[in-house]
Design a protein around this motif. Structure first.
Motif, PDB file in Angstrom:
ATOM      1  N   SER A 172       0.821  -1.213   0.000  1.00 33.98           N
ATOM      2  CA  SER A 172       0.000   0.000   0.000  1.00 33.98           C
ATOM      3  C   SER A 172       0.851   1.259   0.000  1.00 33.98           C
ATOM      4  O   SER A 172       1.814   1.380   0.755  1.00 33.98           O
ATOM      5  N   ASN A 173       0.456   2.209  -0.848  1.00 35.57           N
ATOM      6  CA  ASN A 173       1.165   3.472  -0.978  1.00 35.57           C
ATOM      7  C   ASN A 173       0.405   4.619  -0.317  1.00 35.57           C
ATOM      8  O   ASN A 173       0.818   5.761  -0.401  1.00 35.57           O
ATOM      9  N   THR A 174      -0.728   4.322   0.289  1.00 34.32           N
ATOM     10  CA  THR A 174      -1.502   5.346   0.972  1.00 34.32           C
ATOM     11  C   THR A 174      -1.831   4.867   2.386  1.00 34.32           C
ATOM     12  O   THR A 174      -1.740   3.679   2.694  1.00 34.32           O
ATOM     13  N   ALA A 175      -2.196   5.823   3.224  1.00 39.31           N
ATOM     14  CA  ALA A 175      -2.564   5.502   4.599  1.00 39.31           C
ATOM     15  C   ALA A 175      -3.466   6.610   5.116  1.00 39.31           C
ATOM     16  O   ALA A 175      -3.685   7.627   4.443  1.00 39.31           O
ATOM     17  N   ALA A 176      -3.989   6.436   6.298  1.00 38.99           N
ATOM     18  CA  ALA A 176      -4.825   7.462   6.907  1.00 38.99           C
ATOM     19  C   ALA A 176      -4.000   8.734   7.117  1.00 38.99           C
ATOM     20  O   ALA A 176      -2.774   8.679   7.219  1.00 38.99           O
ATOM     21  N   PRO A 177      -4.651   9.886   7.158  1.00 38.69           N
ATOM     22  CA  PRO A 177      -3.908  11.132   7.402  1.00 38.69           C
ATOM     23  C   PRO A 177      -3.039  11.036   8.648  1.00 38.69           C
ATOM     24  O   PRO A 177      -3.473  10.563   9.699  1.00 38.69           O
ATOM     25  N   GLY A 178      -1.780  11.460   8.515  1.00 39.44           N
ATOM     26  CA  GLY A 178      -0.853  11.425   9.635  1.00 39.44           C
ATOM     27  C   GLY A 178      -0.157  10.102   9.856  1.00 39.44           C
ATOM     28  O   GLY A 178       0.598   9.953  10.803  1.00 39.44           O
ATOM     29  N   VAL A 179      -0.384   9.126   8.946  1.00 39.64           N
ATOM     30  CA  VAL A 179       0.229   7.804   9.062  1.00 39.64           C
ATOM     31  C   VAL A 179       1.118   7.568   7.846  1.00 39.64           C
ATOM     32  O   VAL A 179       0.720   7.848   6.714  1.00 39.64           O
ATOM     33  N   ILE A 180       2.307   7.043   8.059  1.00 42.11           N
ATOM     34  CA  ILE A 180       3.261   6.791   6.975  1.00 42.11           C
ATOM     35  C   ILE A 180       2.817   5.537   6.211  1.00 42.11           C
ATOM     36  O   ILE A 180       2.531   4.508   6.821  1.00 42.11           O
ATOM     37  N   PRO A 181       2.755   5.580   4.865  1.00 40.74           N
ATOM     38  CA  PRO A 181       2.341   4.404   4.090  1.00 40.74           C
ATOM     39  C   PRO A 181       3.268   3.204   4.305  1.00 40.74           C
ATOM     40  O   PRO A 181       4.459   3.356   4.590  1.00 40.74           O
ATOM     41  N   ASP A 182       2.721   2.014   4.134  1.00 39.00           N
ATOM     42  CA  ASP A 182       3.501   0.785   4.322  1.00 39.00           C
ATOM     43  C   ASP A 182       4.662   0.697   3.334  1.00 39.00           C
ATOM     44  O   ASP A 182       5.698   0.096   3.649  1.00 39.00           O
ATOM     45  N   ASN A 286       0.887  10.903  -3.129  1.00 41.21           N
ATOM     46  CA  ASN A 286       1.765   9.786  -2.794  1.00 41.21           C
ATOM     47  C   ASN A 286       2.368   9.147  -4.039  1.00 41.21           C
ATOM     48  O   ASN A 286       3.531   8.733  -4.028  1.00 41.21           O
ATOM     49  N   ASN A 287       1.606   9.080  -5.142  1.00 36.78           N
ATOM     50  CA  ASN A 287       2.169   8.596  -6.405  1.00 36.78           C
ATOM     51  C   ASN A 287       3.230   9.561  -6.914  1.00 36.78           C
ATOM     52  O   ASN A 287       4.285   9.148  -7.416  1.00 36.78           O
ATOM     53  N   ALA A 288       2.945  10.871  -6.783  1.00 32.85           N
ATOM     54  CA  ALA A 288       3.919  11.875  -7.218  1.00 32.85           C
ATOM     55  C   ALA A 288       5.182  11.812  -6.367  1.00 32.85           C
ATOM     56  O   ALA A 288       6.299  11.920  -6.880  1.00 32.85           O
TER      57      ALA A 288
END
Length: 444
Positions: A172-182, A286-288
């Motif tokens: 995963s490249n996204t996460a909840a606001p304030g959380v670093i993606p996996d 996050n993709n950018a």
């Protein structure tokens, strides 16, 4: 320590083994430089506050590097040698800090992780620089530092692309606001493993030359022991540094101001200017940001190719270190400035290719020139002192130098930080004209 002219020439693989730990060190630096600003933004940092969050790292380096260099000059262990004990200490601390950095849940935690990580990497890095000068005759110094740069280039390229690679593998490249993606967490964990493994490889495959007169070495160490004597010795060496070192320091100042600017602002500048992505919790951002890591990897890849080319050349012929460094820094300056003119994302590969030429030279030529101008018995402390010219510009940048300069000289848009970085590299290129000693500018 044996004098340079009496040292045997080493093979490529011997130099490779003693430099291989730099692969892991660069994994640490590349992940730190490419993704800590992303972590800061994810945790809510404003773009203009990012540099100040970096300040603990160079401040620590300003203190740690000369001390570690001084201590490594005074160390000798029959099994682990002079520099390798510091490799091991730094490796253990760096591995722990790198693994836990992306699990920060608040800005102060992320800034603290960066501080510990940078200090730990520096404990390993400066003895690695000194080891090349310890082991190689002057005629092989450029070659040795270029081989280090080749390994650093590999590390930069792979590490900068790790989050993107994780995303391609389905992490995963996204996460909840304030959380670093996996994807970032996995990348840092892999980097921690490679850091420890590569430094361990150098520790167990490389030996070191003992002091020429071990008993004299012990007597001198005993006569100068004590905290205050050590501090006094470091300050004496700072005040009495060779003039060549001071001139190289000017070159280093502008060079590292440029790269600190890139590490601090490349992600916000490029995601905003090129990709038009500003919402840090969005998929587009996050993709950018992953793409920025990919483009930063380009400068590592090109530095690797350039270093490989230089390794072949320096193994065959003597080079003019100063002219090579001038050309490379100027090319990097043009590369940074061209980011402002980019119309399509793929064009960033061209910009960062030019930056890669500068990076390869920055990691090799100044150290080759320095090692030809200092006392071999004080190689560690002088390498540590020399790196003050790396951390001082970072401190200047972090306390407001970047924000003040780019807005005053160019404009409010964050992309102008890259123009500032380019201008700084061009100034670094011109500063090489201060260095005139042929024994320093040419291979021995």
């Amino acid at each position: 320590m044996e004098q340079s002219e009496n040292k045997p020439r080493l093979s490529f693989w011997q130099i490779w083994n003693m430099s291989f730990g730099f692969l892991g060190i660069q994994f640490g630096f590349a992940l730190q430089g490419g993704f800590m600003s992303r972590i800061f933004q994810t945790l809510g940092a404003d773009k203009d506050t990012i540099p100040i969050l970096w300040i603990a790292a160079p401040l620590t380096g300003l203190i740690v590097q000369p001390i570690v260099g001084y201590l490594s000059d005074r160390t000798w262990h029959p099994r682990f040698g002079r520099r390798r004990p510091f490799f091991l200490i730094g490796a253990i601390m760096s591995t722990i800090a790198l693994f836990f950095a992306p699990y920060s849940s608040a800005l102060w935690m992320a800034a603290g992780a960066l501080w510990i990580l940078d200090a730990s990497i520096n404990i390993s890095m400066e003895p690695f620089r000194a080891l090349v000068a310890d082991k190689l005759p002057d005629s092989q110094r450029s070659y040795g530092f270029v081989v280090q740069t080749l390994i650093i280039g590999v590390g930069t390229w792979v590490a900068s692309n790790l989050p993107w690679m994780m995303t391609q593998l389905g992490v995963s490249n996204t996460a909840a606001p304030g959380v670093i993606p996996d994807s970032v967490k996995y990348a840092f964990a892999i980097g921690a493993l490679i850091l420890f493994t590569s430094i361990s490889y150098t520790i167990f495959t490389t030996d070191e030359y003992p002091p020429e007169d071990l008993e004299k070495f012990k007597r001198e160490k005993e006569a100068s022991k004590g905290f205050f004597i050590g501090v006094s010795e470091i300050f004496k060496n700072i005040i009495g540094m060779p003039s060549v070192m001071l001139k190289l320091g000017v070159v280093q100042f502008f060079s590292w101001f440029a790269f600190f600017t890139m590490w601090s602002f490349a992600t916000p500048a490029i995601t905003e200017h090129v990709f038009k992505a500003t919402d840090t919790s969005s998929l587009e951002y996050n993709n950018a940001a992953d793409a920025v890591g990919n483009y930063l990897g380009t400068y590592g890849l090109v530095s690797m190719i350039f270093a490989l080319t230089l390794a072949f050349i320096t193994s065959k012929v003597k080079i003019n270190r100063k002219l090579l460094h001038m050309f490379s820094l100027f090319a990097g300056g043009i590369g940074f400035i061209s980011i402002y003119l980019v119309e399509e994302p793929w064009m960033l590969h061209i910009s960062f290719s030019l930056v890669g030429l500068a990076w390869a030279s920055i990691l090799s030529m100044p150290y080759a020139m320095l090692s030809s101008s200092v006392d071999p018995k004080k190689m560690g402390v002088f390498m540590g002192i020399f790196n003050m010219f790396i951390v001082i510009p970072q401190i200047v940048a972090a306390i407001g130098g970047i924000n003040l300069m780019y807005k005053f000289l160019f404009g409010e848009e964050v992309i102008f930080t890259m123009v500032l970085a380019g201008t700084s590299l061009i100034l670094a290129s011109l500063a090489n004209l201060l260095i005139t000693d042929r024994n320093v500018t040419h291979d021995g």
